[in-house]
Design an enzyme around this catalytic site. Sequence first.
Site, PDB file in Angstrom:
ATOM      1  N   HIS A  48       0.872  -1.178   0.000  1.00  0.00           N
ATOM      2  CA  HIS A  48       0.000   0.000   0.000  1.00  0.00           C
ATOM      3  C   HIS A  48       0.907   1.225   0.000  1.00  0.00           C
ATOM      4  O   HIS A  48       1.432   1.619   1.047  1.00  0.00           O
ATOM      5  CB  HIS A  48      -0.877  -0.058   1.255  1.00  0.00           C
ATOM      6  CG  HIS A  48      -1.826   1.090   1.429  1.00  0.00           C
ATOM      7  ND1 HIS A  48      -3.165   0.999   1.113  1.00  0.00           N
ATOM      8  CD2 HIS A  48      -1.647   2.346   1.891  1.00  0.00           C
ATOM      9  CE1 HIS A  48      -3.768   2.154   1.389  1.00  0.00           C
ATOM     10  NE2 HIS A  48      -2.860   2.997   1.857  1.00  0.00           N
TER      11      HIS A  48
ATOM     12  N   HIS B 267       1.643   5.257  -0.999  1.00  0.00           N
ATOM     13  CA  HIS B 267       1.133   6.574  -1.369  1.00  0.00           C
ATOM     14  C   HIS B 267       2.152   7.253  -2.269  1.00  0.00           C
ATOM     15  O   HIS B 267       3.363   7.026  -2.145  1.00  0.00           O
ATOM     16  CB  HIS B 267       0.848   7.407  -0.112  1.00  0.00           C
ATOM     17  CG  HIS B 267      -0.436   7.023   0.546  1.00  0.00           C
ATOM     18  ND1 HIS B 267      -1.547   7.824   0.548  1.00  0.00           N
ATOM     19  CD2 HIS B 267      -0.796   5.893   1.196  1.00  0.00           C
ATOM     20  CE1 HIS B 267      -2.538   7.228   1.185  1.00  0.00           C
ATOM     21  NE2 HIS B 267      -2.107   6.049   1.596  1.00  0.00           N
TER      22      HIS B 267
ATOM     23  N   CYS C 284      -4.319  10.312   4.492  1.00  0.00           N
ATOM     24  CA  CYS C 284      -4.540   9.909   5.882  1.00  0.00           C
ATOM     25  C   CYS C 284      -4.908  11.145   6.674  1.00  0.00           C
ATOM     26  O   CYS C 284      -4.139  12.107   6.714  1.00  0.00           O
ATOM     27  CB  CYS C 284      -3.284   9.270   6.457  1.00  0.00           C
ATOM     28  SG  CYS C 284      -3.384   8.970   8.228  1.00  0.00           S
TER      29      CYS C 284
END
Lengths: 315, 315
Positions: free
Chosen positions: B208, B210, B241
Site C-alpha cells: 500500500h 502513497h 490519511c
Amino acid sequence: MTKDPVTIVEVGLRDGLQILDRVVPTADKLRWLEAEHRAGVRRFEAASFVPPRLLPQMVDAAEVVAGARALPGIVVHTLAPNLKGAMAALAAGSDVIVLPLSASEAHSRANIRKTREESVEELARVCRARDEGGYKTRIDAGISTAFGCTIQGAVPEDEVVRLCESCLEAGADRVALADTVGYANPAQVRRLYSRVKDIAGDRLQGAHFHDTRGLGLANCLAVLDLGIREFDASLGGLGGCPHAPGASGNVATEDLVFMLESMGFDTGIDLDALIEAQRLLATLLPGQTLHGKIAAAGLPKHFDRSHFHRSPVHA
Amino acid sequence: MTKDPVTIVEVGLRDGLQILDRVVPTADKLRWLEAEHRAGVRRFEAASFVPPRLLPQMVDAAEVVAGARALPGIVVHTLAPNLKGAMAALAAGSDVIVLPLSASEAHSRANIRKTREESVEELARVCRARDEGGYKTRIDAGISTAFGCTIQGAVPEDEVVRLCESCLEAGADRVALADTVGYANPAQVRRLYSRVKDIAGDRLQGAHFHDTRGLGLANCLAVLDLGIREFDASLGGLGGCPHAPGASGNVATEDLVFMLESMGFDTGIDLDALIEAQRLLATLLPGQTLHGKIAAAGLPKHFDRSHFHRSPVHA
C-alpha cells in the site's frame, strides 16, 4: 560508508525550454542555472545549437554556454542536431555534445528530417570535425524514441541495438537511450538496456526518461539496478518534444534526487537548495505548470541531510 | 505464454473518500464501484466500519458492502479499527477485513488511540470473534506508517518486523505493509519487505504505497521484484490519511495497471474501461483534484490490448 555516486544532468534549460512558446531571457536562464549550481548540480544540458527560426528559445545558446562555463566545476552538455550545430557547439566550448538520433524511422524523418542512416553519417562527420579541430569534447549519441514513438508506435528492439552499434562504430564516445514520449515501462527498459550494454559496455551510460505516463522514476529505478549512474532530469519536470504530441515532462530533477538520496546514493546535491531552485524557476516562468511532487510535499521528517556535504551552500 | 497474474485492490472507496470533506452518496459510490467492476477490477476495499461521528463519509458502509456483493465475482475488503467495527464488518459480509496497526507508536496513539500492544490484543480479539462466529473471513493486519511517520519521523525496521511477528502470532492471516505518508523509497522497501518475508513467507502479500513524494510506482516495482503480487491502489490517486498532514494520494490505479500490463503482467483489467471509470469518478467528485497520468496522456500507440480478455466488457 562511502556512498555510490550518481550523476544528474539537468536538461531543463534545453529539453524543458524548447517546448515552451515563450522565449526566456538569457539572464533568467543563467539565474536558473546558478541556483541549481548552488545546490550542487554540476552537469547541465544548457542549450541546443539549432537554427533560431526553428527554436527561437535557443537563439542565445552560445551566451548561455559562456555564462555556465563561468561557474566553478561545471560540465556543459549541449545538443546539436547536425554538423553545423555541432561546429557551433564545439566553438562555444561544450564539454559534451549530444547528437540526437531517432530509433524510429518515422520520428527521425519528422524530427531531424533525416533517415537513421543519414543521422549516423552526420554523427561520423561530427566526430571527425571534433578530432580534426583538436577538441577534447565528448560526443554522445542520444537515441531518441528508443522505447516507442507516437508516430510509428512500437520501435523494434533489434533496430535500437543496431543503431547503437552503428553510432559507436561512427565514433560516438557514448550512447544513451531516451524515452522521448513516455512510452517505456520497467520491463522493456531492463531488456533493452541489458541488450545495449552487451554491445556498448560502459559506453552506455545516460538515461533520459519522460514522465508522461507516470513511469519515469520506476524506469530510472530499473536502470539503476543495471548499474546506470547518469540520469537526465528537468527541474520541475519541465519538458517534452515538439514533434511528439502529448509528450510532456522529463522526470523532475528534485523527485529523482529525492529518490536517489533516500536510497543512499550520493548525487552531491543539496535537496533543500534544489527545491529553492525549483521555487525560483516557478517565479521565472509565471503561469507555467510544473510537475514533480517533493517540492510541494516537503522532505520526510527524518530525512538525512548529512548527504548534503559537497554543495557550496554547506561548504 | 501465460502471463503472471497480479491482483489490484481498489481502495479509493475507503482510503480515497475518507479524507474528503464531502460525503459521497451511496448511489455514487456504487456507480464508481460498478464502473471499475466492468473494467475487470474484482477486489475492492469498499468501506471502513468506524463510528459515523469520526468519519461521516463511511456511515453507509454496510449498504456499500451489500451493493458490492451483488456484483459477480467480487471480493470485498473492508477496514475496521477495532472489535466493534470488525463485528459490523463480519455481519455485513466482508470477505477480507483489514485491521490497521501503526508501526509508529506516536501515529498509533494519534490515529487509532491505542498503543501498538493494545492494537495487537484487539487483533487477537477480532480473530477469536471471527472464529467463534464461524466466519470464513480473512483477517489482514495492515501495518501503517511502516516506512516512517509524519509525527515521529523514522520508524525502526526492527519494530516493524516485531509488530508483524506479533500480528501473525495473534492470528492474522496476512500482514501487509503500508507507506501511509509517502515516505518510503525503493531501497528501504526492498530491505523491509525482505525482512518481513523472512518471518511471514506467503503471509506477507499486500503493498500500500502513497505517491505523496512521487515514488509510489517505483516502490511498487521494488516489491514486484520480490514476488509481491497484490497491490492497493486508488482510482485517480485519490487518498491520504486524516492524521498525516501533507499525505495525499495512493498510487493511481490506472497508472499502476498501465505499468503492470505494459510489463507483461495480467491484472485482468481492461485499461480503456478503467480510464472510463476514472472519467466517471471525475464527474462524481466535481472540483476534486485527481492524480495519475495515463488517463490524460492516453495509452501508447502500440499498446497491446490483447491483455483485455477477462473483463465482462470484452466477454
